[in-house]
Scaffold this motif. Structure first.
Motif, PDB file in Angstrom:
ATOM      1  N   ARG A  27       8.519  84.502  -7.237  1.00 36.01           N
ATOM      2  CA  ARG A  27       7.657  85.643  -7.565  1.00 36.01           C
ATOM      3  C   ARG A  27       6.186  85.269  -7.433  1.00 36.01           C
ATOM      4  NH1 ARG A  27      11.357  86.360 -11.731  1.00 36.01           N
ATOM      5  NH2 ARG A  27       9.909  85.635 -13.321  1.00 36.01           N
ATOM      6  N   THR A  30       5.217  85.254  -3.844  1.00 36.11           N
ATOM      7  CA  THR A  30       5.098  86.627  -3.352  1.00 36.11           C
ATOM      8  C   THR A  30       3.769  87.232  -3.791  1.00 36.11           C
ATOM      9  OG1 THR A  30       7.505  86.921  -3.386  1.00 36.11           O
ATOM     10  CG2 THR A  30       6.161  88.918  -3.380  1.00 36.11           C
ATOM     11  N   TYR A  35       5.454  85.929   2.341  1.00 32.47           N
ATOM     12  CA  TYR A  35       6.838  86.388   2.443  1.00 32.47           C
ATOM     13  C   TYR A  35       7.752  85.262   1.972  1.00 32.47           C
ATOM     14  CZ  TYR A  35       5.523  90.520   5.134  1.00 32.47           C
ATOM     15  OH  TYR A  35       4.996  91.718   5.528  1.00 32.47           O
ATOM     16  N   ALA A  57       8.853  80.010   2.236  1.00 29.34           N
ATOM     17  CA  ALA A  57       7.663  80.859   2.115  1.00 29.34           C
ATOM     18  C   ALA A  57       6.856  80.780   3.392  1.00 29.34           C
ATOM     19  CB  ALA A  57       6.809  80.411   0.927  1.00 29.34           C
ATOM     20  N   ARG A 203       3.999  93.732  -2.528  1.00 29.74           N
ATOM     21  CA  ARG A 203       5.354  93.610  -2.007  1.00 29.74           C
ATOM     22  C   ARG A 203       6.328  93.408  -3.169  1.00 29.74           C
ATOM     23  NH1 ARG A 203       2.669  90.007   2.012  1.00 29.74           N
ATOM     24  NH2 ARG A 203       2.295  91.284   3.865  1.00 29.74           N
ATOM     25  N   LEU A 205      10.145  91.696  -4.538  1.00 28.53           N
ATOM     26  CA  LEU A 205      11.107  90.609  -4.378  1.00 28.53           C
ATOM     27  C   LEU A 205      12.433  91.078  -4.954  1.00 28.53           C
ATOM     28  CD1 LEU A 205      11.058  87.691  -3.275  1.00 28.53           C
ATOM     29  CD2 LEU A 205      10.687  86.906  -5.617  1.00 28.53           C
ATOM     30  N   THR A 378      11.474  89.040   0.123  1.00 27.80           N
ATOM     31  CA  THR A 378      10.250  89.817  -0.017  1.00 27.80           C
ATOM     32  C   THR A 378      10.312  91.008   0.926  1.00 27.80           C
ATOM     33  OG1 THR A 378       8.997  87.824  -0.529  1.00 27.80           O
ATOM     34  CG2 THR A 378       7.742  89.769   0.097  1.00 27.80           C
TER      35      THR A 378
END
Length: 592
Positions: A27, A30, A35, A57, A203, A205, A378
């Motif tokens: 999290r 993100t 992403y 990531a 965005r 998750l 994501t």
């Protein structure tokens, strides 16, 4: 120097907070504008046994995890020995300096050791050794070159409201102390730094199960009954937690038989109803599923696959239920099968399954698996297209239509499409019975009459042909006239998509992908899509190549090569590429 793609893994014993801390760190990444894709690997026990949580990531969209690591957060010695082979040269291991590790073995692998006083910081700065994981995440943030504020925001969310300001502040202090210590000692030695993303849009998750539940809610789900079974349980948990504010009733039942029969009852009286289970639970539901088919009651069933038979590998992933679901129950009745491949497709399947169930008055099964169920991805806001959700109740007669009815209502009226106009119980002009035995148009018990059977059974089965025209064909990714076509279904989408990208980067025009989400009735568009292929490679997660068999039986097109995996772990791009290399398919060899 910033890189576009970095993979790290948290690993230790069950009970050491591997998954919860991994999800929290995902999290944070993100929120940093990156992403993220995650993959959890855990044993079916409360404490003990080795667990790991992988996070990939990138500043660019990622669709699946990879087999290599840049950074390992090791919470016990076993984590080092188990995952050392996954680390790339110059990769690093963050661990508590009191922990003994095989230094010579690590050095021989070309991997760096980053020992830190994690436990000491947790005890002295935070007041409790339980915060050692917080220290490890702070250290990882520093060596990757990310701002700690994103981790701090997750700490405040996780601890502030649940355990109070004092606990949250203690964890913040530990994270900051570890961040500073690791930054001073090792930031310059770690060659991979994730980029800082400016002005990234908000965005989300989500994992596949959350997306299915969210899509179901958007599609008008008003009832779910279930008996908890990994890896389907989180669908029930999400709708139980979020659903009541939207009018959803959830019931935990004593077993799977009770769960499906209660869902059938709720649907019979008009509620959009569902249940969720895994293969063992679905086995118990089989007879009741036949009841829904005979009674022509709409029903949504999620089957989150895991390796079998019997209890099998309850916390792993598999695609071994395809032919079982296609043919389950004694006798013949129509059913529709959807197999989403990512979070967006899970959301779409969540509401689309209800529309199909209502339209064709038959069970619709959503096939997912342990990997898709639990892996966080994501997604952008457009990946959750709430504005595209429509609710189609099919041929459902309302009160006004029934008021005008002059003839006796026939619930199971024989029609060319196989779909009979449906009326919900309660209207005086729509009084009928619904036997589990064969019955007449009016629902009268008539299980022995051959002439009646020759009317009712084909009527039900005609729904399959009617529905076939609505089944979505495979989606093509990559150049149309590629040398190799990878074919997959369900959760293999991300791995196959990235494998195609890698192959075409190496040699343009080499590969494309046909990915199936609608599996039964088999979509007619499949034959046309397959006719344009040159060399067909089917990739799936079972031993016998079940989709390859289905493909051959429905279209006559046999796979030129089959790649399977059945060890309970998800297929990755690296796995596909290695198998292609070994088979020499992508080189055009005739050895396969």
């Amino acid at each position: 120097m910033p890189v576009q793609d970095l993979s790290l893994k948290l690993a230790g014993e069950a009970g050491q907070g591997v998954e919860s801390n991994g999800a929290g760190f995902a999290r944070a990444l993100t929120r940093a504008g990156l992403y993220v894709y995650t993959a959890s690997d855990y044993m079916s026990r409360i404490r003990g046994g080795h667990n790991s949580y992988l996070i990939r990531a990138s500043a660019e969209k990622v669709r699946v995890h990879r087999d290599h690591l840049h950074l390992l957060l090791a919470f016990n010695p076993q984590a080092v020995t188990t995952h050392l082979g996954e680390l790339v040269p110059e990769g690093a291991i963050i661990y508590d300096e009191r922990m003994k590790v095989p230094e010579a073995q690590v050095a021989a692998a070309g991997v760096q050791l980053f020992p830190l006083p994690l436990r000491e910081l947790a005890e002295k700065v935070g007041g409790s050794r339980i915060m050692v994981n917080t220290a490890a995440l702070g250290a990882a943030t520093a060596v990757m070159g990310l701002d700690l504020s994103h981790v701090e925001s997750v700490i405040l969310d996780n601890f502030g409201s649940k355990k109070g300001a004092a606990v949250a502040e203690a964890n913040l202090k530990v994270a900051r102390a570890a961040y500073e210590t690791a930054g001073e000692r090792y930031a310059d030695r770690f060659p991979w730094k994730l980029p800082k993303v400016a002005n990234a849009p908000r965005r989300y998750l989500l994992n596949g199960n959350q997306a299915i539940a969210m899509g179901a809610l958007a599609g008008g789900c008003r009832f779910i009954s279930a008996y908890p079974m990994t890896p389907a349980s989180s669908i029930f948990e999400w709708l139980t937690a979020q659903g009541p504010k939207y009018g959803v009733v959830s019931k935990q039942m004593e077993d799977e038989i009770a769960a499906i029969t209660m869902a059938i009852g709720a649907s019979y009286v008009g509620a959009r109803a569902m249940t969720a289970t895994s293969g063992g639970g679905l086995s118990l539901m089989v007879e009741a599923l036949g009841l829904a088919g005979m009674a022509e009651v709409p029903l949504v069933v999620v089957n989150a696959m895991r390796p079998g038979p019997s209890t099998g590998m309850p916390t792993r992933t598999d695609q071994g239920d395809l032919l079982f679901v296609t043919h389950l129950a004694h006798g013949e009745f129509p059913r529709l099968i959807l197999a989403p491949g990512n979070v967006r497709q899970c959301f779409e399947a969540g509401y689309r399954a209800f529309n199909l169930a209502d339209k064709y008055q038959t069970p619709v099964i959503i096939l997912t698996d342990g990997f898709l169920a639990s892996s966080l991805e994501t997604v952008d806001l457009e990946d959750l297209p709430f504005d595209e959700v429509t609710i189609d109740r099919g041929e459902l007669l309302d009160g006004a239509a029934l008021d005008q009815l002059e003839e006796r209502y026939a619930r199971f009226r024989v029609t060319e499409s196989g779909i009979s106009p449906r009326a919900l119980p309660g209207h005086p002009k729509a009084v009928y019975t619904t036997p589990s035995d064969e019955h007449t148009e009016y629902g009268a018990f008539e299980s022995e009459d051959a002439a009646n059977r020759l009317q009712q059974h084909p009527k039900r089965m005609r729904k399959l042909e009617t529905a076939r025209a609505e089944m979505q064909g495979p989606t093509l990714y990559g150049p149309a006239d590629a040398e190799i076509t990878l074919v997959g279904w369900g959760s293999t989408l991300g791995a196959l998509f990235e494998a195609v990208e890698i192959l075409n980067e190496e040699r343009p025009g080499t590969a494309n992908l046909l990915h199936f989400t609608d599996l039964w009735p088999f979509p007619p568009a499949a034959e046309e899509a397959l006719a344009r292929t040159r060399r067909l490679v089917v990739v799936e997660e079972n031993y016998t190549g079940q989709f390859a068999r289905l493909l051959a039986s429905e279209t006559g097109r046999k796979a030129d090569h089959l790649i399977t995996r059945f060890d309970g772990r998800a297929i990755t791009p690296d796995y596909v590429l290695q198998n292609l290399k070994e088979a020499a398919v992508h080189a055009g060899s005739q050895a396969v």
